[in-house]
Design an enzyme around this catalytic site. Structure first.
Site, PDB file in Angstrom:
ATOM      1  N   GLU A  56      69.245 -46.994  -3.209  1.00  7.16           N
ATOM      2  CA  GLU A  56      68.148 -47.772  -3.793  1.00  7.16           C
ATOM      3  C   GLU A  56      67.290 -48.365  -2.677  1.00  7.16           C
ATOM      4  O   GLU A  56      67.805 -48.939  -1.743  1.00  7.16           O
ATOM      5  CB  GLU A  56      68.723 -48.876  -4.685  1.00  7.16           C
ATOM      6  CG  GLU A  56      67.687 -49.661  -5.421  1.00  7.16           C
ATOM      7  CD  GLU A  56      66.668 -48.751  -6.099  1.00  7.16           C
ATOM      8  OE1 GLU A  56      67.037 -47.972  -6.978  1.00  7.16           O
ATOM      9  OE2 GLU A  56      65.472 -48.817  -5.724  1.00  7.16           O
ATOM     10  N   LYS A 104      69.297 -43.743   3.845  1.00  7.03           N
ATOM     11  CA  LYS A 104      69.205 -45.148   3.437  1.00  7.03           C
ATOM     12  C   LYS A 104      69.428 -46.066   4.643  1.00  7.03           C
ATOM     13  O   LYS A 104      68.667 -47.010   4.880  1.00  7.03           O
ATOM     14  CB  LYS A 104      70.240 -45.424   2.332  1.00  7.03           C
ATOM     15  CG  LYS A 104      70.352 -46.868   1.924  1.00  7.03           C
ATOM     16  CD  LYS A 104      69.100 -47.403   1.275  1.00  7.03           C
ATOM     17  CE  LYS A 104      69.081 -48.910   1.311  1.00  7.03           C
ATOM     18  NZ  LYS A 104      67.871 -49.496   0.774  1.00  7.03           N
ATOM     19  N   CYS A 126      70.498 -56.838   3.402  1.00  5.97           N
ATOM     20  CA  CYS A 126      70.600 -55.421   3.787  1.00  5.97           C
ATOM     21  C   CYS A 126      70.402 -55.115   5.262  1.00  5.97           C
ATOM     22  O   CYS A 126      71.211 -54.377   5.846  1.00  5.97           O
ATOM     23  CB  CYS A 126      69.593 -54.613   2.981  1.00  5.97           C
ATOM     24  SG  CYS A 126      69.992 -54.592   1.242  1.00  5.97           S
TER      25      CYS A 126
HETATM   26  P1  NAD Z   1      75.555 -57.996  -5.521  1.00  9.12           P
HETATM   27  O1  NAD Z   1      76.620 -58.675  -4.763  1.00  9.12           O
HETATM   28  O2  NAD Z   1      74.376 -58.775  -6.006  1.00  9.12           O
HETATM   29  O3  NAD Z   1      76.188 -57.290  -6.829  1.00  9.12           O
HETATM   30  C1  NAD Z   1      77.333 -56.512  -6.800  1.00  9.12           C
HETATM   31  C2  NAD Z   1      78.121 -56.783  -8.082  1.00  9.12           C
HETATM   32  O4  NAD Z   1      79.202 -55.851  -8.169  1.00  9.12           O
HETATM   33  C3  NAD Z   1      78.772 -58.169  -8.134  1.00  9.12           C
HETATM   34  O5  NAD Z   1      78.278 -58.881  -9.249  1.00  9.12           O
HETATM   35  C4  NAD Z   1      80.271 -57.886  -8.253  1.00  9.12           C
HETATM   36  O6  NAD Z   1      80.961 -58.795  -9.086  1.00  9.12           O
HETATM   37  C5  NAD Z   1      80.279 -56.496  -8.842  1.00  9.12           C
HETATM   38  N1  NAD Z   1      81.515 -55.749  -8.607  1.00  9.12           N
HETATM   39  C6  NAD Z   1      82.169 -55.554  -7.436  1.00  9.12           C
HETATM   40  N2  NAD Z   1      83.242 -54.770  -7.630  1.00  9.12           N
HETATM   41  C7  NAD Z   1      83.278 -54.456  -8.956  1.00  9.12           C
HETATM   42  C8  NAD Z   1      84.141 -53.663  -9.762  1.00  9.12           C
HETATM   43  N3  NAD Z   1      85.178 -53.007  -9.220  1.00  9.12           N
HETATM   44  N4  NAD Z   1      83.893 -53.582 -11.091  1.00  9.12           N
HETATM   45  C9  NAD Z   1      82.839 -54.227 -11.638  1.00  9.12           C
HETATM   46  N5  NAD Z   1      81.968 -54.982 -10.910  1.00  9.12           N
HETATM   47  C10 NAD Z   1      82.176 -55.086  -9.584  1.00  9.12           C
HETATM   48  O7  NAD Z   1      75.073 -56.785  -4.625  1.00  9.12           O
HETATM   49  P2  NAD Z   1      73.628 -56.091  -4.610  1.00  9.12           P
HETATM   50  O8  NAD Z   1      72.672 -56.890  -3.798  1.00  9.12           O
HETATM   51  O9  NAD Z   1      73.264 -55.689  -5.998  1.00  9.12           O
HETATM   52  O10 NAD Z   1      73.952 -54.801  -3.747  1.00  9.12           O
HETATM   53  C11 NAD Z   1      74.698 -53.732  -4.276  1.00  9.12           C
HETATM   54  C12 NAD Z   1      74.587 -52.564  -3.325  1.00  9.12           C
HETATM   55  O11 NAD Z   1      73.219 -52.137  -3.242  1.00  9.12           O
HETATM   56  C13 NAD Z   1      75.009 -52.871  -1.890  1.00  9.12           C
HETATM   57  O12 NAD Z   1      75.633 -51.747  -1.350  1.00  9.12           O
HETATM   58  C14 NAD Z   1      73.688 -53.122  -1.193  1.00  9.12           C
HETATM   59  O13 NAD Z   1      73.753 -52.820   0.181  1.00  9.12           O
HETATM   60  C15 NAD Z   1      72.769 -52.156  -1.881  1.00  9.12           C
HETATM   61  N6  NAD Z   1      71.352 -52.529  -1.873  1.00  9.12           N
HETATM   62  C16 NAD Z   1      70.974 -53.822  -2.052  1.00  9.12           C
HETATM   63  C17 NAD Z   1      69.616 -54.149  -2.085  1.00  9.12           C
HETATM   64  C18 NAD Z   1      69.165 -55.573  -2.291  1.00  9.12           C
HETATM   65  O14 NAD Z   1      67.993 -55.832  -2.140  1.00  9.12           O
HETATM   66  N7  NAD Z   1      70.034 -56.502  -2.638  1.00  9.12           N
HETATM   67  C19 NAD Z   1      68.658 -53.148  -1.972  1.00  9.12           C
HETATM   68  C20 NAD Z   1      69.083 -51.834  -1.811  1.00  9.12           C
HETATM   69  C21 NAD Z   1      70.431 -51.541  -1.773  1.00  9.12           C
HETATM   70  C1  UDX Z   2      64.958 -54.397   2.414  1.00  8.45           C
HETATM   71  C2  UDX Z   2      64.177 -53.074   2.375  1.00  8.45           C
HETATM   72  O1  UDX Z   2      62.780 -53.354   2.511  1.00  8.45           O
HETATM   73  C3  UDX Z   2      64.440 -52.344   1.078  1.00  8.45           C
HETATM   74  O2  UDX Z   2      63.789 -51.081   1.092  1.00  8.45           O
HETATM   75  C4  UDX Z   2      65.940 -52.140   0.930  1.00  8.45           C
HETATM   76  O3  UDX Z   2      66.227 -51.471  -0.281  1.00  8.45           O
HETATM   77  C5  UDX Z   2      66.671 -53.463   0.987  1.00  8.45           C
HETATM   78  O4  UDX Z   2      66.335 -54.139   2.222  1.00  8.45           O
HETATM   79  P1  UDX Z   2      64.639 -56.796   1.354  1.00  8.45           P
HETATM   80  O5  UDX Z   2      65.660 -57.195   2.360  1.00  8.45           O
HETATM   81  O6  UDX Z   2      64.846 -57.169  -0.057  1.00  8.45           O
HETATM   82  O7  UDX Z   2      64.455 -55.207   1.380  1.00  8.45           O
HETATM   83  O8  UDX Z   2      63.205 -57.389   1.789  1.00  8.45           O
HETATM   84  P2  UDX Z   2      62.112 -56.975   2.880  1.00  8.45           P
HETATM   85  O9  UDX Z   2      60.795 -57.100   2.267  1.00  8.45           O
HETATM   86  O10 UDX Z   2      62.420 -55.700   3.535  1.00  8.45           O
HETATM   87  O11 UDX Z   2      62.248 -58.138   3.951  1.00  8.45           O
HETATM   88  C6  UDX Z   2      63.398 -58.296   4.749  1.00  8.45           C
HETATM   89  C7  UDX Z   2      63.171 -59.409   5.754  1.00  8.45           C
HETATM   90  O12 UDX Z   2      62.202 -59.030   6.729  1.00  8.45           O
HETATM   91  C8  UDX Z   2      62.647 -60.703   5.123  1.00  8.45           C
HETATM   92  O13 UDX Z   2      63.275 -61.800   5.728  1.00  8.45           O
HETATM   93  C9  UDX Z   2      61.167 -60.675   5.453  1.00  8.45           C
HETATM   94  O14 UDX Z   2      60.589 -61.955   5.485  1.00  8.45           O
HETATM   95  C10 UDX Z   2      61.198 -60.030   6.826  1.00  8.45           C
HETATM   96  N1  UDX Z   2      59.939 -59.377   7.203  1.00  8.45           N
HETATM   97  C11 UDX Z   2      59.464 -58.332   6.459  1.00  8.45           C
HETATM   98  C12 UDX Z   2      59.250 -59.804   8.339  1.00  8.45           C
HETATM   99  O15 UDX Z   2      59.674 -60.734   9.013  1.00  8.45           O
HETATM  100  N2  UDX Z   2      58.110 -59.158   8.686  1.00  8.45           N
HETATM  101  C13 UDX Z   2      57.600 -58.095   7.987  1.00  8.45           C
HETATM  102  O16 UDX Z   2      56.562 -57.551   8.392  1.00  8.45           O
HETATM  103  C14 UDX Z   2      58.310 -57.676   6.833  1.00  8.45           C
END
Ligand code: NAD
Ligand code: UDX
Length: 465
Positions: free
Chosen positions: A161, A220, A276
């Site tokens: 994602e 990713k 991330c």
């Molecule tokens: P999060 O911690 O917000 O959510 C994960 C959820 O999974 C939690 O609510 C937890 O209770 C649940 N969980 C864990 N083990 C489980 C199980 N065995 N059964 C059921 N539920 C379970 O995490 P997130 O931010 O949504 O990130 C999820 C993944 O996506 C990570 O690998 C992260 O690196 C990736 N990712 C995150 C972002 C972001 O912006 N947060 C963007 C892109 C990718």
């Molecule tokens: C990032 C990636 O952008 C996204 O594609 C991935 O799926 C998850 O990780 P996120 O961490 O949610 O997303 O936010 P992002 O907008 O990337 O910002 C990350 C950090 O960088 C923030 O603290 C932001 O303030 C900082 N940032 C971003 C800067 O300092 N300068 C910039 O020009 C852009």
């Protein structure tokens, strides 16, 4: 080709929730059930106050909740009923054991995979949505295949994602690309097409990229590492700007006009945060180390070191500007989230900055429009860093209003680029502050000449004094 009729998403977090809510919204004929072991989180998804704040999310959830979108703790039942299962659980950096501080903790991914293997009574497409180290799908496949039979088949896909927090819904509705990796077997390609067909309900076909599993997993990590690298690069330049009189916004603009570089992600700041970037770069560093590529590991690790340096440099500028002591001085911190439009504080630069200010014995007052007070307390009173909450409580106050936070302060420090900070009445803030009144812009978002004209002593990252 399999037609997906029922989707289960394991993990109702920042990714699973919005991603699958958008799928439900765009594919009314598909039943989407998002499950989690965290009961409170599921209860919140089923309430009027969703567990995460994202512009546009509430409208999407309310439009399809209890129609074709369901939130539940009944993990087994949802697995059983689904044709396709997203594994969207957390993959934090390991805290202990082999690879601690670097490698991803895959315990949650493995536990979810084992659950699928135990519960499934019909064939499933299992989709890695979590960000994972390259070749994780192999371990998942080993677990699933050990439980497969002639009538029970598992296909595994990687579909990382790319949404960013704060813009998650827009990113999901109009993604730059959707990436789907699969085994290069007829069954694998068939599963890949089935998932592609879900996305092409609203994503143009040419934006759906198909690759092999390992390219998808690595892409990713690579994308996040390159994005973070751009920020560390511009932040490194910001230090040179401050030393030379160049202006980092002007340098970034001039560089960004080169179409080979592009203008995005060149905003200098107090440092990148979020759940991330650091985690995924550490993951890449660990992968390189494991492959015996120390120079490659050191190259990517430098992106993190530069980010740490930027945060420390910011605090050190505050300290030297305030006559080398901030003991007992009141510092007003505006913004605690890692970026605007989210209540998320994971790895926020504000955590490091505030902890450092507290270590210097400052009285810190924080205002953030979305971050919950309890979250701030948890972030800054982490055991082992500062003794305990009671001690922190003597120096830290959380306010509901920027004006209250700035009253009698010696300095205002902007750490998150919330739009509302642009339109504050800075004349009023100035009048209520101790003089000289300092203002440090860690986000390059305020009109410095205007603030100087009011009387503030201003400093912004990468700007001439
Ligand atoms: P999060 O911690 O917000 O959510 C994960 C959820 O999974 C939690 O609510 C937890 O209770 C649940 N969980 C864990 N083990 C489980 C199980 N065995 N059964 C059921 N539920 C379970 O995490 P997130 O931010 O949504 O990130 C999820 C993944 O996506 C990570 O690998 C992260 O690196 C990736 N990712 C995150 C972002 C972001 O912006 N947060 C963007 C892109 C990718
Ligand atoms: C990032 C990636 O952008 C996204 O594609 C991935 O799926 C998850 O990780 P996120 O961490 O949610 O997303 O936010 P992002 O907008 O990337 O910002 C990350 C950090 O960088 C923030 O603290 C932001 O303030 C900082 N940032 C971003 C800067 O300092 N300068 C910039 O020009 C852009």
């Amino acid at each position: 080709m399999t037609q997906v009729k029922s989707i289960c998403c394991i993990g109702a977090g920042y990714v699973g929730g919005p991603t699958c809510a958008v799928i439900a919204y765009k594919c009314p004929e598909i039943k989407v059930t998002i499950v989690d072991v965290n009961e409170a989180r599921i209860a919140a998804w089923n309430s009027d106050e969703l567990p995460i704040y994202e512009p546009g999310l509430e409208e999407i959830v309310m439009a399809c909740r209890d129609k074709n979108l369901f939130f539940s703790t009944e993990v087994d039942q949802a697995i059983d009923q689904a044709d396709l299962i997203f594994v969207s659980v957390n993959t934090p950096t390991k805290r202990a054991g082999v690879g601690a501080g670097r490698a991803a903790d895959l315990a949650y991914v493995e536990s979810a995979t084992r659950r699928i293997a135990q519960v499934a009574k019909s064939s499933k497409i299992v989709v890695e949505k979590s960000t994972v180290p390259c070749r994780t799908a192999e371990s998942m496949r080993a677990i699933l295949e050990a439980n497969a039979t002639t009538d029970l088949h598992f296909d595994i896909l990687s579909n990382p994602e790319f949404l960013a927090e704060g813009t998650a819904i827009q990113d999901l509705l109009k993604p730059d690309r959707v990436l789907i990796g699969s085994m290069q077997t007829p069954e694998g390609i068939c599963a890949q097409q089935a998932l592609a067909q879900v996305y092409t309900h609203w994503v143009p076909q040419e934006r759906v990229i198909t690759t092999n599993l390992w390219s998808s997993e690595l892409s990713k990590l690579a994308a996040n590492a390159m994005l973070a690298q751009r920020i560390s690069s511009v932040n490194a330049l910001s230090a040179i700007c401050e030393a030379t009189g160049a202006d980092v916004d002007e340098v970034a603009f001039a560089c960004g006009r080169d179409s080979r570089l592009g203008s995005k992600f060149l905003k200098a700041s107090v440092g990148f945060g979020g759940s991330c970037f650091q985690k995924d770069i550490l993951n890449l560093v660990y992968l390189a180390e494991q492959m015996n590529l120390p120079e490659v590991a050191a190259y990517w690790y430098q992106v993190i070191l530069m980010n740490e340096h930027q945060k420390k440099r910011f605090v050190s500028n505050i300290l030297s500007t305030l006559f080398n002591t901030i003991t007992n001085k009141k510092i007003c911190v505006l913004g605690f989230a890692f970026k605007k439009d989210t209540g998320d504080t994971r790895e926020s630069a504000a955590i490091t900055v505030v902890k450092d200010l507290l270590q210097e014995q400052a009285r810190v007052v924080i205002y953030d429009p979305k971050v919950a007070d309890e979250q701030i307390w948890m972030d800054v009173s982490e055991p082992g860093v500062l003794d305990n909450r009671a001690m922190v409580g003597k120096q830290l106050t959380i306010c509901k209003d920027a004006y209250e936070a700035a009253k009698d302060a010696d300095a205002v420090v902007i750490l998150t680029e919330w739009d509302e900070f642009k339109t504050l009445d800075y004349q009023r803030i100035y009048q209520d502050m101790n003089k000289p009144a300092f203002l440090f812009d860690g986000r390059l978002m305020l009109d410095m000449p205007k603030l100087k004209a009011i009387g503030f002593k201003t400093q912004a990252i990468g700007k001439p004094c």
